[in-house]
Write a protein that holds these residues in place. Structure first.
Motif, mmCIF file in Angstrom:
data_model
loop_
_atom_site.group_PDB
_atom_site.id
_atom_site.type_symbol
_atom_site.label_atom_id
_atom_site.label_comp_id
_atom_site.label_asym_id
_atom_site.label_seq_id
_atom_site.Cartn_x
_atom_site.Cartn_y
_atom_site.Cartn_z
ATOM 1 N N CYS A 113 0.840 -1.201 0.000
ATOM 2 C CA CYS A 113 0.000 0.000 0.000
ATOM 3 C C CYS A 113 0.873 1.250 0.000
ATOM 4 O O CYS A 113 2.092 1.191 0.199
ATOM 5 C CB CYS A 113 -0.925 -0.008 1.218
ATOM 6 N N ALA A 114 0.245 2.399 -0.202
ATOM 7 C CA ALA A 114 0.982 3.665 -0.290
ATOM 8 C C ALA A 114 1.707 3.970 1.024
ATOM 9 O O ALA A 114 2.837 4.480 1.014
ATOM 10 C CB ALA A 114 0.026 4.789 -0.653
ATOM 11 N N ASP A 115 1.073 3.665 2.154
ATOM 12 C CA ASP A 115 1.709 3.953 3.445
ATOM 13 C C ASP A 115 2.966 3.121 3.645
ATOM 14 O O ASP A 115 3.997 3.612 4.118
ATOM 15 C CB ASP A 115 0.720 3.685 4.589
ATOM 16 N N CYS A 116 2.908 1.829 3.280
ATOM 17 C CA CYS A 116 4.091 0.989 3.431
ATOM 18 C C CYS A 116 5.187 1.408 2.457
ATOM 19 O O CYS A 116 6.375 1.383 2.798
ATOM 20 C CB CYS A 116 3.719 -0.482 3.230
ATOM 21 N N LEU A 117 4.818 1.811 1.249
ATOM 22 C CA LEU A 117 5.818 2.273 0.295
ATOM 23 C C LEU A 117 6.514 3.537 0.801
ATOM 24 O O LEU A 117 7.726 3.707 0.620
ATOM 25 C CB LEU A 117 5.178 2.525 -1.069
ATOM 26 N N ALA A 118 5.748 4.417 1.450
ATOM 27 C CA ALA A 118 6.346 5.641 2.007
ATOM 28 C C ALA A 118 7.358 5.286 3.096
ATOM 29 O O ALA A 118 8.458 5.867 3.152
ATOM 30 C CB ALA A 118 5.258 6.553 2.553
ATOM 31 N N LEU A 120 8.949 2.428 3.346
ATOM 32 C CA LEU A 120 10.038 1.711 2.678
ATOM 33 C C LEU A 120 11.103 2.680 2.153
ATOM 34 O O LEU A 120 12.295 2.366 2.152
ATOM 35 C CB LEU A 120 9.455 0.883 1.525
ATOM 36 N N ARG A 121 10.655 3.873 1.748
ATOM 37 C CA ARG A 121 11.556 4.856 1.121
ATOM 38 C C ARG A 121 12.038 5.934 2.093
ATOM 39 O O ARG A 121 12.759 6.838 1.683
ATOM 40 C CB ARG A 121 10.837 5.502 -0.056
ATOM 41 N N ASP A 122 11.644 5.855 3.348
ATOM 42 C CA ASP A 122 11.969 6.889 4.327
ATOM 43 C C ASP A 122 13.198 6.476 5.145
ATOM 44 O O ASP A 122 13.121 5.567 5.978
ATOM 45 C CB ASP A 122 10.770 7.103 5.262
ATOM 46 N N PRO A 123 14.351 7.129 4.950
ATOM 47 C CA PRO A 123 15.562 6.737 5.684
ATOM 48 C C PRO A 123 15.419 6.822 7.197
ATOM 49 O O PRO A 123 16.178 6.178 7.932
ATOM 50 C CB PRO A 123 16.620 7.725 5.177
ATOM 51 N N ALA A 124 14.443 7.607 7.671
ATOM 52 C CA ALA A 124 14.264 7.753 9.112
ATOM 53 C C ALA A 124 13.391 6.647 9.714
ATOM 54 O O ALA A 124 13.290 6.534 10.942
ATOM 55 C CB ALA A 124 13.644 9.110 9.425
ATOM 56 N N ASP A 125 12.772 5.848 8.877
ATOM 57 C CA ASP A 125 11.862 4.806 9.371
ATOM 58 C C ASP A 125 12.640 3.529 9.665
ATOM 59 O O ASP A 125 13.594 3.186 8.963
ATOM 60 C CB ASP A 125 10.777 4.528 8.327
ATOM 61 N N ARG A 126 12.230 2.799 10.705
ATOM 62 C CA ARG A 126 12.959 1.579 11.073
ATOM 63 C C ARG A 126 12.772 0.465 10.043
ATOM 64 O O ARG A 126 13.503 -0.529 10.065
ATOM 65 C CB ARG A 126 12.550 1.113 12.466
ATOM 66 N N ARG A 127 11.814 0.605 9.144
ATOM 67 C CA ARG A 127 11.628 -0.379 8.077
ATOM 68 C C ARG A 127 12.145 0.140 6.725
ATOM 69 O O ARG A 127 11.809 -0.413 5.681
ATOM 70 C CB ARG A 127 10.146 -0.763 7.954
ATOM 71 N N TYR A 128 12.976 1.144 6.764
ATOM 72 C CA TYR A 128 13.555 1.680 5.532
ATOM 73 C C TYR A 128 14.310 0.575 4.781
ATOM 74 O O TYR A 128 15.167 -0.106 5.337
ATOM 75 C CB TYR A 128 14.520 2.818 5.870
ATOM 76 N N GLY A 129 13.934 0.400 3.515
ATOM 77 C CA GLY A 129 14.604 -0.590 2.685
ATOM 78 C C GLY A 129 14.339 -2.030 3.067
ATOM 79 O O GLY A 129 15.016 -2.936 2.561
ATOM 80 N N TYR A 130 13.321 -2.289 3.914
ATOM 81 C CA TYR A 130 13.046 -3.659 4.341
ATOM 82 C C TYR A 130 12.112 -4.334 3.326
ATOM 83 O O TYR A 130 10.964 -3.911 3.153
ATOM 84 C CB TYR A 130 12.426 -3.682 5.736
ATOM 85 N N PRO A 131 12.554 -5.379 2.644
ATOM 86 C CA PRO A 131 11.785 -5.929 1.521
ATOM 87 C C PRO A 131 10.561 -6.740 1.910
ATOM 88 O O PRO A 131 9.861 -7.228 1.031
ATOM 89 C CB PRO A 131 12.817 -6.817 0.803
ATOM 90 N N PHE A 132 10.258 -6.858 3.221
ATOM 91 C CA PHE A 132 9.098 -7.630 3.649
ATOM 92 C C PHE A 132 8.131 -6.778 4.470
ATOM 93 O O PHE A 132 7.352 -7.289 5.261
ATOM 94 C CB PHE A 132 9.558 -8.864 4.436
ATOM 95 N N ILE A 133 8.152 -5.474 4.246
ATOM 96 C CA ILE A 133 7.248 -4.563 4.927
ATOM 97 C C ILE A 133 5.803 -4.839 4.493
ATOM 98 O O ILE A 133 5.522 -5.142 3.333
ATOM 99 C CB ILE A 133 7.641 -3.101 4.639
ATOM 100 N N SER A 134 4.861 -4.781 5.432
ATOM 101 C CA SER A 134 3.439 -4.944 5.129
ATOM 102 C C SER A 134 2.624 -4.423 6.294
ATOM 103 O O SER A 134 3.175 -4.088 7.356
ATOM 104 C CB SER A 134 3.092 -6.413 4.844
ATOM 105 N N CYS A 135 1.315 -4.363 6.113
ATOM 106 C CA CYS A 135 0.418 -3.932 7.195
ATOM 107 C C CYS A 135 -0.935 -4.580 6.964
ATOM 108 O O CYS A 135 -1.083 -5.430 6.082
ATOM 109 C CB CYS A 135 0.318 -2.410 7.245
#
Length: 769
Positions: A113-118, A120-135
């Motif tokens: 979803c758009a929130d998870c993609l945001a 994924l691309r946010d260097p400040a987020d703990r899931r930045y660049g994590y290929p298994f992000i979901s909600c």
């Protein structure tokens, strides 16, 4: 000791049916109930979700209204309410799920979803660049389910213990990951590993992704473990890389799907209108067949085919990889030719060792293997060609008695479970020619029922005894009903569109065993899901070499010419060496291995060979695909003549006048595109002509030939011009992957009784009313 209920309050038990597990439904119910001041509970149940809500009449009405308005992917299909005694509850909770399989609707996997993609691309987020992000709004669902209800302990995520931060999100009603069963992060979730062709680990995590991108930049081939199985990736711009993949995979001509970084890249390489763009961006993220722009990508992606299978990144892993590369990738199924999709690491390292240069793996198990779905725009509407990731399983409401596991056909196999007021069609499994494929069938017969309602009492299979699915049914102790191939095609479309009453079904495909023991494939069936009778058919012709003719269109052409003109073949020269031609003519003369068929699929093959478009096929449907591509170069044409003649108590469509006119136009130098278009128009006009002769007011089109968008459009137009209502497969595939749905519909309509199929009728009957 329980407290008494507050004055003025009442309590409702609400059972909710539909797509309500694995979509964040319980958290949304929780937040809605708390906002309305209600007490009680919500939990996953065997047949959906059960809510007990207590409060004022106004608050309860507001809850029911809110349940009906929840946004996708939630889909509420039914609410059942009953009053129960009020209690002293003073808060609302998410309660433990009921155990055991039931009738809850399993949900397909969803794109990020758009929130998870945001994030994924946010260097400040703990899931930045994590290929298994979901909600709760996106991510894996069906591919990781072992059984229903959908809770973490019954998924592939049971192997990953949440860290403190993920556990806090899971318990926080204000979080997007409240009660999210696939919740994970880099500290506690699945991880990437890159291996070389020998299986030696080379890199982990982000370094593995970067190394895989480097292999692809250099023209290498990477086997990537995706959401539902492995894909083989290579640079779609690099003709040499594509050629290497084709050689290694033994796939010389069949089109290869392409994954693009974004929509702008799709538009640069393909023509996509608003409807096709919506399909590309839908939560299913299927492969969408689009008209390609020449010269943008490698020319050998889809030889002799103007269309390209295009898709956008379907998981966070694909998003990261495509953004790192910035160019389109071939993304084809991770299997060798003729084998099923690889779905686990060891299997891929063994079976794809001679194909891939590197393997991008992860450690989350795939419990329900899934290919990529394929869709197209046909006759102005979306049409599913392969029901798989993002679209499967598909549940259709369907009344009937009993429960059934339907085993489908031999090619494009898929299973279905029917009962409890619905039919659940599982994902595409593939052809059953190999031992590996038959193993996958056996596994799926346990897996699909586990998530779709338990083991049914009955089986259903095709009438053909030599299909692997039919042999599997014969070895099972449960009672089994056989369903004629084309009746199943028709019943599937009736189930999809909830059509009641009798119709004229038009079933055009390659072949299916008829009740008279011959090969059918150009059938007009009058009836409903319970029973049909054949009322018209195409004139049969012989297939020299039997099954081999299905792979060599020149043999179908030989049989067609022989049936029309005898050994002289009307003076037509075919692409056959003289010794082979002489041998086949001798076989035709004595009827040796030359079965008769009225198959429209084989008619397509014969005409493609006569027009010089395809003599020998390297993949199923290649000849028909080329004939369609030629026809689509010109507008709708006038049809060739055919003759509709009495045949017993039914009708026979004689193709011989068409063949004579077609050969005459070809001999006169007529353009191939116009001839191909006239052939399509002839089939369409014949359908309308039979429907009018039988005074049929409702026609249902079915069978694999109707995935041909030119044939579908011409036939729809001809019927509508005649004032005849028409339906065709849309959510269901037109071909054999929907057979199981039709088989289930037939058995449920018959009420689990061992009722034989309709008696054979060589040409059917006169009336359709």
């Amino acid at each position: 000791m329980a407290q008494p209920a507050a004055a003025g309050q009442r309590r409702l038990r609400i059972r909710v049916h539909g797509a309500v597990q694995g979509v964040g439904f319980r958290p949304q119910v929780y937040r809605l109930a708390v906002a309305l001041g209600l007490a009680g509970s919500v939990r996953n149940a065997r047949d959906g979700v059960q809510i007990e809500a207590q409060g004022t009449d106004a608050a309860l009405e507001a809850l029911l209204d809110g349940l009906r308005r929840l946004p996708p992917p939630v889909r509420v299909e039914g609410l059942q309410c009953e009053a129960v005694p009020a209690t002293g509850d003073d808060r609302f909770v998410i309660a433990a799920s009921q155990s055991g399989a039931g009738a809850a609707l399993p949900l397909p996997d969803l794109a990020p979803c758009a929130d998870c993609l945001a994030q994924l691309r946010d260097p400040a987020d703990r899931r930045y660049g994590y290929p298994f992000i979901s909600c709760t709004a996106c991510g894996p669902r069906y591919s990781i389910i072992a059984a229903m209800p959908y809770d973490r302990e019954r998924t592939a995520m049971a192997a990953f213990v949440p860290c403190a931060a993920c556990a806090a999100e899971y318990a926080d009603p204000t979080s997007r990951r409240f009660q999210h069963q696939a919740n994970a992060c880099p500290a506690c979730g699945p991880q990437l590993t890159l291996c070389d062709a020998a299986g030696t680990a080379l890199a982990q995590g982000g370094a593995a992704l970067a190394a895989a991108a480097a292999v692809l930049r250099d023209g290498g081939i990477v086997a990537l473990k995706g959401l539902g199985g492995f894909q083989l990736l290579t640079d779609a711009r690099d003709a040499a890389a594509v050629a290497r993949l084709r050689v290694r995979k033994h796939r010389p001509h069949k089109p290869l799907a392409v994954m693009f970084p974004d929509l702008a890249a799709v538009h640069a390489a393909c023509r996509a209108g608003p409807a096709e763009q919506a399909l590309l961006q839908s939560p299913a993220v299927p492969i969408v067949l689009l008209d390609a722009r020449p010269g943008v990508l490698a020319a050998n992606l889809a030889p002799d085919n103007p269309r390209l299978g295009a898709m956008l990144p379907s998981t966070p892993l694909h998003v990261l990889l495509l953004e790192a590369l910035g160019f389109a990738l071939v993304a084809t199924s991770g299997n060798a030719a003729g084998e099923p999709l690889c779905a686990d690491n060891a299997q891929a390292l063994s079976r794809l060792a001679g194909i891939a240069d590197a393997f991008l793996l992860h450690d989350r198990a795939i419990l329900q293997p899934l290919d990529d779905s394929v869709v197209q725009l046909a006759a102005g509407r979306p049409q599913t060609l392969r029901l798989a990731r993002g679209l499967a399983p598909l549940a259709l409401a369907h009344a009937g008695r009993g429960s059934v596991l339907a085993l489908g056909g031999h090619q494009k196999n898929a299973l279905a479970v029917g009962g409890a007021g619905r039919i659940v069609l599982g994902p595409y499994l593939g052809d059953l020619d190999t031992a590996l494929a038959r193993q996958r069938l056996a596994t799926a017969t346990a897996r699909l029922p586990a998530v779709a309602g338990g083991q049914p009492a009955w089986l259903a299979c095709d009438l053909h005894p030599d299909y692997a699915s039919s042999r599997w049914a014969a070895a099972d102790p449960r009672p089994c009903q056989t369903v004629q191939h084309h009746h199943a095609h028709l019943a599937a479309v009736l189930a999809e569109h909830a059509i009641a009453g009798e119709v004229l079904g038009v079933a055009f495909d390659g072949a299916g065993l008829g009740e008279d023991g011959t090969l059918w494939g150009g059938e007009f069936l009058h009836g409903d899901s319970r029973q049909v009778r054949r009322v018209a058919r195409w004139r049969p012709f012989p297939l020299p070499g039997g099954e081999r003719a299905a792979r060599e269109p020149r043999r179908s052409a030989l049989g067609l010419l022989y049936a029309a003109y005898g050994p002289a073949l009307g003076g037509v020269t075919l692409d056959l060496r003289e010794p082979e031609r002489r041998t086949l003519l001798q076989a035709l003369a004595c009827g040796l291995n030359t079965p008769l068929t009225g198959s429209v699929g084989r008619l397509f093959d014969a005409v493609a060979a006569l027009l010089g478009l395809c003599q020998v096929m390297s993949f199923e449907g290649q000849a028909a695909q080329r004939l369609q591509a030629a026809a689509e170069q010109v507008p709708r044409q006038r049809p060739y003549p055919v003759e509709l003649v009495r045949d017993g108590d039914g009708w026979l469509i004689d193709w011989r006048p068409m063949l004579a006119a077609l050969l005459g136009q070809r001999a006169a130098g007529g353009p191939v595109a116009a001839i191909a278009a006239r052939f399509h128009a002839t089939l369409a006009a014949a359908v309308a002509g039979v429907a009018q002769r039988l005074r049929a007011g409702r026609v249902v089109l079915c069978g694999g030939c109707f995935q041909n968008r030119r044939l579908l459009a011409d036939t729809r137009a001809a019927l509508q011009e005649a004032g005849i209502a028409v339906w065709w497969p849309a959510r269901l595939p037109p071909g054999d992957a929907a057979l199981a749905c039709g088989q289930a519909a037939v058995v449920l309509a018959r009420g689990d009784r061992a009722t034989p199929a309709a008696q054979p009728c060589p040409a059917g009957s006169d009336g359709a009313n």
